[in-house]
Design an enzyme around this catalytic site. Structure first.
Site, PDB file in Angstrom:
ATOM      1  N   GLU A 228      -1.014   4.021  -0.561  1.00  0.00           N
ATOM      2  CA  GLU A 228      -2.162   5.195  -0.747  1.00  0.00           C
ATOM      3  C   GLU A 228      -2.552   6.349   0.700  1.00  0.00           C
ATOM      4  O   GLU A 228      -3.210   5.638   1.303  1.00  0.00           O
ATOM      5  CB  GLU A 228      -3.388   4.715  -1.760  1.00  0.00           C
ATOM      6  CG  GLU A 228      -3.754   5.968  -2.212  1.00  0.00           C
ATOM      7  CD  GLU A 228      -5.301   5.933  -3.380  1.00  0.00           C
ATOM      8  OE1 GLU A 228      -5.663   6.754  -3.864  1.00  0.00           O
ATOM      9  OE2 GLU A 228      -4.471   4.470  -4.137  1.00  0.00           O
ATOM     10  N   LYS A 246      -3.155   7.565  -9.325  1.00  0.00           N
ATOM     11  CA  LYS A 246      -3.737   6.965 -10.715  1.00  0.00           C
ATOM     12  C   LYS A 246      -2.873   7.140 -11.628  1.00  0.00           C
ATOM     13  O   LYS A 246      -1.925   7.933 -12.143  1.00  0.00           O
ATOM     14  CB  LYS A 246      -5.101   7.623 -11.223  1.00  0.00           C
ATOM     15  CG  LYS A 246      -6.569   7.461 -10.610  1.00  0.00           C
ATOM     16  CD  LYS A 246      -6.898   5.708 -11.001  1.00  0.00           C
ATOM     17  CE  LYS A 246      -8.061   4.993 -10.830  1.00  0.00           C
ATOM     18  NZ  LYS A 246      -8.220   4.029 -10.721  1.00  0.00           N
TER      19      LYS A 246
END
Length: 429
Positions: A228, A246
């Site tokens: 990420e 997410k």
């Protein structure tokens, strides 16, 4: 006063494996390896050792010093950013660790070249730094996967405690207290005598991520296999980019089932809503340092597939206001929205009600490059290490974003999927 390194010397060499070069330096203090997978998000890897300055006690304002405008690595711990919401809590890791590297190797996975960079107060010092980095290429080690460096990783709380925490957050959401909070579980343990944190990095080699990292400073070390991106910043065109994750599904060995899981994630209304909340949060954070009207969600709900999971990822961009620097960006956006929740301040208070301090986990590891550009990862899929009486202790966490329709058992299962790669690297299959 930190002496500025205004002279730079660069040399280009044929490709070498960055992990092998890092393995030749791994026991040196300050040993650093930012190891990407060579994909579109991680074109370059970096290897270095022997920083000439170590700091961080002065906080983010230190990054306003022009002497720290290039060749700097930093680790900003989650708790430092959360403290305004949580109040004082026990410190389990320094708030900020910084180190400046006069010598560094840059591995371009696409061009298949290695750039040797030496920085110094003058041309002679820059050449000497380049000589040191050049010598590292000759010290590359054979890559032999070590055995598991630990026998066990013990949960710091029973699974039922996590189930109860998720149920409590769902109830708080129903009461209107917040919309989402990322709640984590922690595991800890000790490495075998003689084992080293770099052994974990070696065992993760087959599962390289865009923002893999190893960093050793004194009696602390970090191993990260993060997919990420928190932030990138290009000071030339003033572009800021963030790519919050997410939404997660496990990979499956059967290709048809694996594709079905990815399609299920892409179509999931719950996961898309969860992702969109964080996109809105990051848009709000970036607006604090962006030119008005420039914050945009460029891409929404893309699937990224990694060795053990599929993720749902979106991309938010902005143009930074004039005079905005690294310290301003981090102050405006930290901690990352994807691992806090919405509203961020309230989510961090709720997290603190259910978790002990996180330390570096879900903080950020960042690199300030030659042109003052920033690349900062979110420290998920990360283990921190501390040497106590000659033996390395470790701690690692995995979390899940809790929303109104979260099922506690499913969220618990998601944490097991997310910790899988590190569990196998630490203790085996």
């Amino acid at each position: 006063m930190i002496p500025p390194l205004e002279s730079v010397e660069t040399r280009v060499h044929p490709w070498r494996d960055p992990l092998a070069v890092a393995a030749g330096l791994d026991r040196r203090d300050g040993a650093l390896a930012l190891l990407s997978d060579g994909g579109p998000l991680g074109r370059r890897s970096f290897v270095a050792a022997d920083p000439d300055w170590i700091g961080g006690e002065g906080g983010l304002d230190q990054l306003r010093d022009p002497a720290l405008s290039a060749g700097v690595i930093g680790l900003y711990a989650y708790d430092a950013g959360a403290r305004p919401a949580t109040g004082p809590r026990p410190a389990i890791w320094p708030d900020l660790m910084l180190a400046r590297y006069p010598a560094m190797l840059t591995f371009d996975h696409q061009a298949r070249t290695v750039s040797v960079t030496g920085r110094g107060v003058d041309a002679a010092a820059a050449a000497q730094a380049a000589d040191r980095a050049e010598a590292w290429l000759t010290q590359a080690a054979d890559l032999v996967p070590p055995p598991p460096p630990a026998a066990a990783m013990a949960p710091e709380a029973p699974p039922q405690a996590y189930l109860d925490a998720v149920a409590d957050v769902v109830a708080r959401i129903a009461a209107g207290e917040l919309f989402q909070a990322n709640i984590a579980r922690a595991w800890s343990g000790g490495l075998h005598p003689g084992a080293d944190p770099f052994d974990v990095m070696l065992r993760l080699a087959g599962r390289a991520a865009a923002y893999g990292a190893f960093w050793r400073l004194g009696d602390r070390a970090l191993v990260s296999n993060s997919p990420e991106l928190f932030l990138t910043f290009d000071p030339v065109d003033r572009r800021i980019e963030t790519r919050p994750i997410k939404g997660t599904r496990p990979r499956h060995p059967d290709p048809a089932r694996d594709a079905a899981l990815a399609a299920e994630l892409r179509a999931s209304a719950k996961d898309r809503a969860e992702n969109l909340m964080i996109v809105d949060l990051m848009r709000n954070d970036l607006s604090r340092v962006a030119e008005p009207g420039t914050v945009a969600a460029e891409r929404l709900f893309e699937i990224e597939s990694h060795p053990t999971v599929h993720h749902l990822v979106s991309t938010v961009t902005a143009a930074a206001r004039a005079q905005t620097g690294v310290a301003d960006l981090l102050a405006a956006t930290f901690p990352p929205g994807s691992i806090t929740g919405a509203p961020k301040h309230q989510a961090m208070k709720v997290i603190a009600a259910h978790e002990p301090p996180r330390g570096p986990w879900c903080g950020s590891l960042f690199h300030i490059a030659d042109n003052g550009g920033l690349t900062a990862s979110v420290l998920i899929r990360t283990a921190s290490f501390e040497r106590v009486e000659g033996r390395w202790r470790f701690r690692t966490l995995a979390g899940a974003g809790i929303v109104a329709d979260s099922d506690p058992a499913s969220e618990l299962a998601e944490t097991e999927v997310k910790i899988l790669a590190l569990r196998e690297a630490l203790i085996g299959a």
